[in-house]
Structure formats: structure tokens, C-alpha cells
Design a protein around this motif. Structure first.
Motif, PDB file in Angstrom:
ATOM      1  N   GLY A 103     -67.948 -45.281  39.175  1.00 10.78           N
ATOM      2  CA  GLY A 103     -67.666 -46.065  39.948  1.00 10.78           C
ATOM      3  C   GLY A 103     -65.792 -46.684  39.766  1.00 10.78           C
ATOM      4  N   VAL A 104     -65.260 -46.631  37.890  1.00  9.34           N
ATOM      5  CA  VAL A 104     -64.154 -47.636  37.664  1.00  9.34           C
ATOM      6  C   VAL A 104     -63.631 -46.485  37.908  1.00  9.34           C
ATOM      7  CG1 VAL A 104     -63.237 -46.981  35.434  1.00  9.34           C
ATOM      8  CG2 VAL A 104     -64.723 -48.901  35.755  1.00  9.34           C
ATOM      9  N   LEU A 105     -63.813 -44.999  37.935  1.00  6.67           N
ATOM     10  CA  LEU A 105     -62.946 -43.834  38.819  1.00  6.67           C
ATOM     11  C   LEU A 105     -62.717 -43.076  39.573  1.00  6.67           C
ATOM     12  CD1 LEU A 105     -62.108 -41.093  37.114  1.00  6.67           C
ATOM     13  CD2 LEU A 105     -63.307 -40.065  37.358  1.00  6.67           C
ATOM     14  N   THR A 106     -63.856 -43.674  40.226  1.00 10.04           N
ATOM     15  CA  THR A 106     -63.662 -43.450  41.805  1.00 10.04           C
ATOM     16  C   THR A 106     -62.822 -44.720  42.428  1.00 10.04           C
ATOM     17  OG1 THR A 106     -65.266 -42.873  42.483  1.00 10.04           O
ATOM     18  CG2 THR A 106     -64.900 -43.671  44.070  1.00 10.04           C
ATOM     19  N   ALA A 107     -62.396 -45.462  41.900  1.00  6.45           N
ATOM     20  CA  ALA A 107     -61.741 -46.503  42.357  1.00  6.45           C
ATOM     21  C   ALA A 107     -60.557 -46.673  41.521  1.00  6.45           C
ATOM     22  CB  ALA A 107     -62.159 -48.438  41.204  1.00  6.45           C
ATOM     23  N   ALA A 108     -59.940 -46.221  40.982  1.00 10.18           N
ATOM     24  CA  ALA A 108     -58.561 -45.643  40.007  1.00 10.18           C
ATOM     25  C   ALA A 108     -58.596 -44.284  40.824  1.00 10.18           C
ATOM     26  CB  ALA A 108     -58.569 -45.210  38.610  1.00 10.18           C
ATOM     27  N   ALA A 109     -58.964 -43.574  41.647  1.00 11.48           N
ATOM     28  CA  ALA A 109     -58.005 -42.436  42.191  1.00 11.48           C
ATOM     29  C   ALA A 109     -58.077 -43.152  43.372  1.00 11.48           C
ATOM     30  CB  ALA A 109     -59.338 -41.716  42.891  1.00 11.48           C
ATOM     31  N   THR A 110     -58.938 -44.273  44.115  1.00 14.68           N
ATOM     32  CA  THR A 110     -58.431 -44.467  45.336  1.00 14.68           C
ATOM     33  C   THR A 110     -57.093 -45.488  45.370  1.00 14.68           C
ATOM     34  OG1 THR A 110     -60.542 -44.722  46.081  1.00 14.68           O
ATOM     35  CG2 THR A 110     -59.548 -45.908  47.651  1.00 14.68           C
ATOM     36  N   PHE A 111     -57.325 -46.678  44.362  1.00 15.30           N
ATOM     37  CA  PHE A 111     -55.993 -47.377  44.575  1.00 15.30           C
ATOM     38  C   PHE A 111     -55.423 -46.585  44.328  1.00 15.30           C
ATOM     39  CE2 PHE A 111     -58.224 -51.093  42.352  1.00 15.30           C
ATOM     40  CZ  PHE A 111     -58.876 -51.152  43.542  1.00 15.30           C
ATOM     41  N   GLY A 112     -54.544 -45.085  43.752  1.00 11.43           N
ATOM     42  CA  GLY A 112     -53.528 -43.991  43.397  1.00 11.43           C
ATOM     43  C   GLY A 112     -52.989 -43.163  44.522  1.00 11.43           C
ATOM     44  N   SER A 113     -54.376 -43.432  45.117  1.00  6.92           N
ATOM     45  CA  SER A 113     -54.059 -42.570  46.722  1.00  6.92           C
ATOM     46  C   SER A 113     -53.171 -44.203  47.460  1.00  6.92           C
ATOM     47  CB  SER A 113     -55.362 -42.127  47.282  1.00  6.92           C
ATOM     48  OG  SER A 113     -55.858 -41.293  46.760  1.00  6.92           O
ATOM     49  N   ILE A 114     -53.873 -44.999  46.990  1.00  7.97           N
ATOM     50  CA  ILE A 114     -53.235 -45.455  48.281  1.00  7.97           C
ATOM     51  C   ILE A 114     -51.981 -46.695  48.021  1.00  7.97           C
ATOM     52  CG2 ILE A 114     -52.871 -48.892  47.904  1.00  7.97           C
ATOM     53  CD1 ILE A 114     -56.443 -48.885  48.692  1.00  7.97           C
ATOM     54  N   ALA A 115     -51.549 -46.245  46.459  1.00  4.60           N
ATOM     55  CA  ALA A 115     -50.150 -46.488  46.088  1.00  4.60           C
ATOM     56  C   ALA A 115     -49.192 -45.123  46.331  1.00  4.60           C
ATOM     57  CB  ALA A 115     -49.888 -46.174  44.117  1.00  4.60           C
ATOM     58  N   LEU A 116     -49.731 -43.818  46.175  1.00  2.00           N
ATOM     59  CA  LEU A 116     -49.027 -42.418  46.510  1.00  2.00           C
ATOM     60  C   LEU A 116     -48.522 -42.366  48.400  1.00  2.00           C
ATOM     61  CD1 LEU A 116     -51.188 -40.172  44.284  1.00  2.00           C
ATOM     62  CD2 LEU A 116     -48.289 -40.724  44.045  1.00  2.00           C
ATOM     63  N   LEU A 117     -49.607 -42.952  48.737  1.00  2.00           N
ATOM     64  CA  LEU A 117     -49.524 -42.754  50.404  1.00  2.00           C
ATOM     65  C   LEU A 117     -48.738 -44.475  50.650  1.00  2.00           C
ATOM     66  CD1 LEU A 117     -52.874 -42.551  51.212  1.00  2.00           C
ATOM     67  CD2 LEU A 117     -51.316 -40.917  51.997  1.00  2.00           C
ATOM     68  N   ARG A 118     -48.471 -45.258  49.712  1.00  2.00           N
ATOM     69  CA  ARG A 118     -47.496 -46.606  50.219  1.00  2.00           C
ATOM     70  C   ARG A 118     -45.643 -46.050  50.191  1.00  2.00           C
ATOM     71  NH1 ARG A 118     -48.008 -51.421  50.302  1.00  2.00           N
ATOM     72  NH2 ARG A 118     -46.505 -51.896  49.008  1.00  2.00           N
ATOM     73  N   ARG A 119     -45.876 -45.409  48.971  1.00  2.00           N
ATOM     74  CA  ARG A 119     -44.224 -44.765  48.823  1.00  2.00           C
ATOM     75  C   ARG A 119     -43.829 -43.230  50.124  1.00  2.00           C
ATOM     76  NH1 ARG A 119     -45.019 -42.854  42.856  1.00  2.00           N
ATOM     77  NH2 ARG A 119     -43.949 -40.982  43.079  1.00  2.00           N
ATOM     78  N   GLN A 120     -44.780 -43.007  50.757  1.00  3.01           N
ATOM     79  CA  GLN A 120     -44.343 -41.956  51.232  1.00  3.01           C
ATOM     80  C   GLN A 120     -43.825 -43.146  52.927  1.00  3.01           C
ATOM     81  OE1 GLN A 120     -47.640 -39.298  53.159  1.00  3.01           O
ATOM     82  NE2 GLN A 120     -46.402 -37.620  52.741  1.00  3.01           N
ATOM     83  N   HIS A 121     -45.275 -43.228  53.571  1.00  2.00           N
ATOM     84  CA  HIS A 121     -45.552 -44.142  54.595  1.00  2.00           C
ATOM     85  C   HIS A 121     -46.388 -45.651  54.660  1.00  2.00           C
ATOM     86  CE1 HIS A 121     -46.373 -44.355  59.100  1.00  2.00           C
ATOM     87  NE2 HIS A 121     -45.441 -44.193  59.107  1.00  2.00           N
ATOM     88  N   PRO A 122     -46.135 -46.207  53.928  1.00  2.00           N
ATOM     89  CA  PRO A 122     -47.091 -47.304  54.175  1.00  2.00           C
ATOM     90  C   PRO A 122     -48.049 -47.755  54.832  1.00  2.00           C
ATOM     91  CG  PRO A 122     -44.820 -47.840  53.362  1.00  2.00           C
ATOM     92  CD  PRO A 122     -44.253 -47.263  54.272  1.00  2.00           C
ATOM     93  N   PRO A 123     -47.509 -47.486  56.248  1.00  2.00           N
ATOM     94  CA  PRO A 123     -49.213 -47.989  56.927  1.00  2.00           C
ATOM     95  C   PRO A 123     -50.473 -47.090  56.956  1.00  2.00           C
ATOM     96  CG  PRO A 123     -47.072 -48.131  58.318  1.00  2.00           C
ATOM     97  CD  PRO A 123     -46.809 -47.737  56.883  1.00  2.00           C
ATOM     98  N   SER A 124     -50.224 -46.160  56.449  1.00  2.00           N
ATOM     99  CA  SER A 124     -51.199 -44.199  55.905  1.00  2.00           C
ATOM    100  C   SER A 124     -51.805 -44.811  54.799  1.00  2.00           C
ATOM    101  CB  SER A 124     -50.215 -43.819  55.958  1.00  2.00           C
ATOM    102  OG  SER A 124     -49.674 -43.062  56.786  1.00  2.00           O
ATOM    103  N   ALA A 125     -51.580 -46.141  54.017  1.00  2.53           N
ATOM    104  CA  ALA A 125     -52.613 -46.233  52.728  1.00  2.53           C
ATOM    105  C   ALA A 125     -53.757 -47.014  53.732  1.00  2.53           C
ATOM    106  CB  ALA A 125     -51.840 -47.283  52.397  1.00  2.53           C
ATOM    107  N   TRP A 126     -53.349 -47.299  55.142  1.00  6.10           N
ATOM    108  CA  TRP A 126     -54.711 -48.330  55.573  1.00  6.10           C
ATOM    109  C   TRP A 126     -55.705 -47.008  55.756  1.00  6.10           C
ATOM    110  CZ3 TRP A 126     -55.753 -52.740  54.552  1.00  6.10           C
ATOM    111  CH2 TRP A 126     -54.881 -54.310  54.662  1.00  6.10           C
ATOM    112  N   TRP A 127     -55.429 -45.848  55.793  1.00  5.20           N
ATOM    113  CA  TRP A 127     -56.215 -44.798  56.644  1.00  5.20           C
ATOM    114  C   TRP A 127     -57.561 -44.384  55.981  1.00  5.20           C
ATOM    115  CZ3 TRP A 127     -56.638 -41.060  60.257  1.00  5.20           C
ATOM    116  CH2 TRP A 127     -56.107 -41.468  61.198  1.00  5.20           C
ATOM    117  N   ILE A 128     -57.171 -45.443  54.116  1.00 10.29           N
ATOM    118  CA  ILE A 128     -57.761 -44.996  52.988  1.00 10.29           C
ATOM    119  C   ILE A 128     -58.742 -46.001  52.666  1.00 10.29           C
ATOM    120  CG2 ILE A 128     -57.967 -44.106  50.325  1.00 10.29           C
ATOM    121  CD1 ILE A 128     -56.938 -41.887  51.707  1.00 10.29           C
ATOM    122  N   ALA A 129     -57.705 -47.428  52.760  1.00  4.58           N
ATOM    123  CA  ALA A 129     -57.900 -48.752  52.273  1.00  4.58           C
ATOM    124  C   ALA A 129     -59.256 -49.251  52.449  1.00  4.58           C
ATOM    125  CB  ALA A 129     -56.943 -49.464  52.238  1.00  4.58           C
ATOM    126  N   ALA A 130     -59.056 -48.699  54.094  1.00  7.57           N
ATOM    127  CA  ALA A 130     -59.687 -49.820  55.349  1.00  7.57           C
ATOM    128  C   ALA A 130     -61.033 -48.784  56.066  1.00  7.57           C
ATOM    129  CB  ALA A 130     -58.759 -50.139  56.676  1.00  7.57           C
TER     130      ALA A 130
END
Length: 441
Positions: A109-136
Motif C-alpha cells: 500500500g505504501v509503495l502503491t501510494a508513493a507511485a500514485t503520488f509520483g504519477s500525479i506530480a509528473l502529470l502536473r508538470r506536463q498538463h496539470p488537469p491531467s493529474a485528475w485522470w489518476i487522482a479521481a
């Protein structure tokens, strides 16, 4: 006008808060089955009957738990695992933690959460609204604790985002790690290499000027890119390829030398598996399973993926250098979606990869909403209706899910293709060496 601190904070931290809450609830719900992860008990059937199945727990039980003790066979050397090498070690390492399956599941669970947060951080650098595709996505709540897909997804997203940032070594390394964790991120390799190969080819065909040289021929400017140092032409290509190849060799070669059969078990296992809830299964119902046998399914799905890769790489090759980052993201997304559409095994958590594809391509939100509804439908069929102990399999619901999934995937892939065609409307012309055009006055 003063800035709204609350609005900025919500925009910045909102995706992390939502994703974290969904992940936490999912893992807490799935943890209700921990007391049944014990030697001698059929956890798989029990968990499927109660909607609490997790590969993380099931594989831990099968590989490491014995009556009265825990074993730790070295992955691929003493134990064959039906996943690529890196995922096998992510399964194995927590087995050394005290506390048994509960602590192992918490570590996942900790590893999965870290990976998910990493994906959100990366997507926010490319196109911030895209982070919601993963987050929501509802799939975080329903499917995140089933398997380790979100860890593989962060490597896919990192490879695409870092390519767009011209951090080619990091992009190549991430694609390699993702490939040997969950295989699907390998599709970034042909797209990235097509992009950088096209740059190399076009720069090689362009005139070369020595360092410090101004515009030649007085008032005449050369058409196309000007490369000052011939040695620099191939460097971006090499900066991506060398980390990808080197990491792949470091990860795979030792195991291939020591335990080739166990290391390659992942490929044989998947080749021999029968189809499950796939488009091929529905096709077999129509034309007969003797026509659509396992061999035909393997070849057919491979052919579709190869065609998608070839088309995506060709469109990336045609794209001008300035637009290649966007083309690589679109081509990778299109190929992932095509792969998922024809994969002979469909499990509900695979929808997370399609959400990731939508994110890296920055697709319109309507596709995300449709995909979210599909993820709920899929979960309902897999873990609520279709129970091992129930004679009624509700197969018609499964066929409805397959049809809906295929339609949504086709529409998403078609959107990517349209965007690719706009990005590369015509082949990029390569000037002949020495061709010139009047310089602007």
C-alpha cells in the motif's frame, strides 16, 4: 486583485488528497480478508466470493506462506513467478518483514501510494488537469489493491513526461524499469527512438557548420536545422537508448544466465493462459472456439499491437522536432489503449492503464467519465455478480462489459489518431545539403 491562497492550495494538493483518500479506503476494505490468508485455506475462492480478492495477498500466500512458517525462495533462481523480474522482487522483499501478510500488504500500500503520488506530480508538470485522470478515477477505490499496476504506471508516465522535458537518459531508464516491472511501458521505446532517430536523420541531412561560423554565403541562410558539431547529432538518441539497454541488461542478463527457464516463465505462462473476459472470448462465442483458439488469439493480439506500434512510430517520425514530445505521448497512449483492447486477459485493474493513457495524452474529460463508469461496471461484474459458488455466471453482463469497453477504447484510440494526424499532417521535408533560401531582411 489578491491571489486566493485556498484556491491555489486546493489546485496544488487536491489531487493528492483525493487519491490518498481513495487508496486508503480501498486498502482498508481489502484488509478485511487478511485473517483468511493462511496456509491450508483457499483464500482465492473465499476472497472472490466476498469481493475481497487481491493478487498481492494471493501470491504472497502461494509463494511464501507454509504451515507454521514463512519461506523466502529467491525469485527466479529458486522460484518461478508469473511476472517480470522487478515485480517478482517487489512481491518477495516484503516477505522478510515481521508481522506476516498484514505488514506485507501495508508495504504494498505504501509503495502503491508513493507511485500514485509520483504519477500525479509528473502529470502536473506536463498538463496539470491531467493529474485528475489518476487522482479521481473510481478505479483507485475499486482496483488499486488488486495488483501492483500503479507502480508500473508511474514508470510509463515518467518515461513520457521526461521525454517531453528532454531528460532523455531518465526517460530511457524509466521505460526500462517499467518494462521489466509490468511490460506495458515498453511501448515508449519505439516512440522515443523514432522521435530521436528522426532528429538524427534530419540533422545528418542538414548542412553542418563548424563552431563559431556565422551564416554562410553572405546574406543567404541555409534551410533546415544547422548542426555545429557532427558528434552531437547522435547524442540525444544515445542518451535515451543507452540507459534503456544498459538497465535492461543489468536486470535480465544475470537471471537469464543463472535460471533462464524460471526467468522466461512469465512469457510462457501468459502465452498458455486461456482468454478471460476479452474481445476474443466474445468473438469465439460467435464463430466458435475452434476457430478462435489460443494460438489464434496470441497471434491476433500481437499483430494488432505491432501494427499500432508501427503506426505510432511512423507518425512520430514524421513529426517536426518541436512537436515530437506531444506525438510521443499520443502514440504511446494510442498503443496502450489498443493493447488493452485486444489483450486476451482482461482484469478490472487493467483499466488503470487506460486512465494513464488518457492522462499522458491529455484527453478530454468526457472520456475519463466514461471510463470511470466502465470501471464500476467491470468491478460489479467481476466481484459482485460472478461468484465461484454461484451457478449463474451472468455471462450476458460480462458480454455487455466487453462491448462497452471496446467501444470506449476504440473512441479513445481514434481520438489519439486524429491528434497524431494533426501533429504530423505531412512528412517533414529534409533539405538537401547546400540548399539555400534568401535570408530575411
Amino acid at each position: 486583485m489578491s491571489r486566493d491562497p485556498l484556491g491555489v492550495s486546493t489546485s496544488r494538493w487536491g489531487p493528492y488528497v483525493v487519491a490518498g483518500a481513495l487508496l486508503l479506503v480501498d486498502y482498508l476494505l481489502m484488509a478485511r480478508g487478511l485473517s483468511h490468508v493462511r496456509a491450508g485455506f483457499d483464500y482465492q475462492v473465499w476472497s472472490l466470493n466476498h469481493g475481497l480478492y487481491s493478487d498481492i495477498l494471493n501470491l504472497s500466500l502461494k509463494h511464501y506462506i507454509r504451515v507454521g512458517h514463512v519461506i523466502h525462495p529467491l525469485p527466479y533462481v529458486h522460484d518461478r513467478i508469473e511476472y517480470p523480474v522487478l515485480l517478482g522482487f517487489v512481491l518477495w522483499l516484503p516477505s522478510w518483514l515481521p508481522g506476516g501478510p498484514a505488514s506485507w500488504f501495508a508495504a504494498a500500500g505504501v509503495l502503491t501510494a508513493a507511485a500514485t503520488f509520483g504519477s500525479i506530480a509528473l502529470l502536473r508538470r506536463q498538463h496539470p488537469p491531467s493529474a485528475w485522470w489518476i487522482a479521481a478515477t473510481p478505479a483507485l477505490l475499486l482496483d488499486a489493491a488488486i495488483n501492483w499496476d500503479l507502480v508500473g504506471i508511474v514508470f510509463l508516465i515518467a518515461a513520457v513526461v521526461w521525454f517531453g522535458e528532454r531528460r532523455f537518459a531518465l526517460s530511457g531508464a524509466s521505460a526500462a524499469l517499467g518494462t521489466w516491472f509490468k511490460l506495458f511501458p515498453v511501448i515508449v521505446a519505439p516512440m522515443a527512438l523514432a522521435a530521436l532517430g528522426a532528429r538524427w536523420w534530419r540533422s545528418s541531412a542538414a548542412p553542418t557548420l563548424p563552431a563559431g561560423t556565422g551564416t554562410p554565403h553572405g546574406s543567404v541562410a541555409l534551410v533546415g536545422p544547422v548542426v555545429r558539431r557532427p558528434s552531437a547529432r547522435w547524442r540525444p538518441f544515445a542518451r535515451w537508448l543507452i540507459p534503456f539497454a544498459a538497465l535492461s541488461a543489468v536486470i535480465m542478463v544475470p537471471f537469464l544466465l543463472v535460471a533462464r527457464s524460471n526467468t522466461l516463465w512469465f512469457f510462457r505462462f501468459n502465452s498458455e493462459r486461456p482468454e478471460k473476459d476479452s474481445l476474443w472470448g466474445m468473438l469465439g462465442k460467435v464463430v466458435g472456439t475452434t476457430v478462435v483458439d489460443n494460438h489464434t488469439i496470441n497471434d491476433g493480439s500481437l499483430l494488432v499491437v505491432v501494427v499500432a506500434v508501427a503506426y505510432g512510430a511512423w507518425m512520430v517520425w514524421r513529426t517536426a522536432d518541436a512537436d515530437q514530445a506531444r506525438a510521443v505521448a499520443l502514440a504511446a497512449a494510442m498503443t496502450i489503449i489498443a493493447w488493452m483492447a485486444v489483450n486476451k486477459i482482461w482484469n478490472p485493474q487493467y483499466v488503470l492503464w487506460v486512465f494513464a493513457a488518457g492522462a499522458i495524452a491529455a484527453m478530454p474529460a468526457r472520456y475519463g467519465v466514461s471510463l470511470g463508469i466502465l470501471s464500476v461496471y467491470d468491478y460489479w461484474f467481476e466481484f459482485v455478480l460472478r461468484l465461484p459458488d454461484q451457478p449463474n455466471s451472468y455471462s450476458w453482463v460480462g458480454f455487455g462489459s466487453t462491448i462497452a469497453r471496446t467501444v470506449i477504447f476504440v473512441l479513445m484510440a481514434a481520438w489519439c489518431v486524429r491528434q497524431l494526424r494533426r501533429t504530423a499532417p505531412n512528412p517533414v521535408a529534409t533539405p538537401a545539403v547546400g540548399s539555400a533560401a534568401p535570408a530575411g531582411s
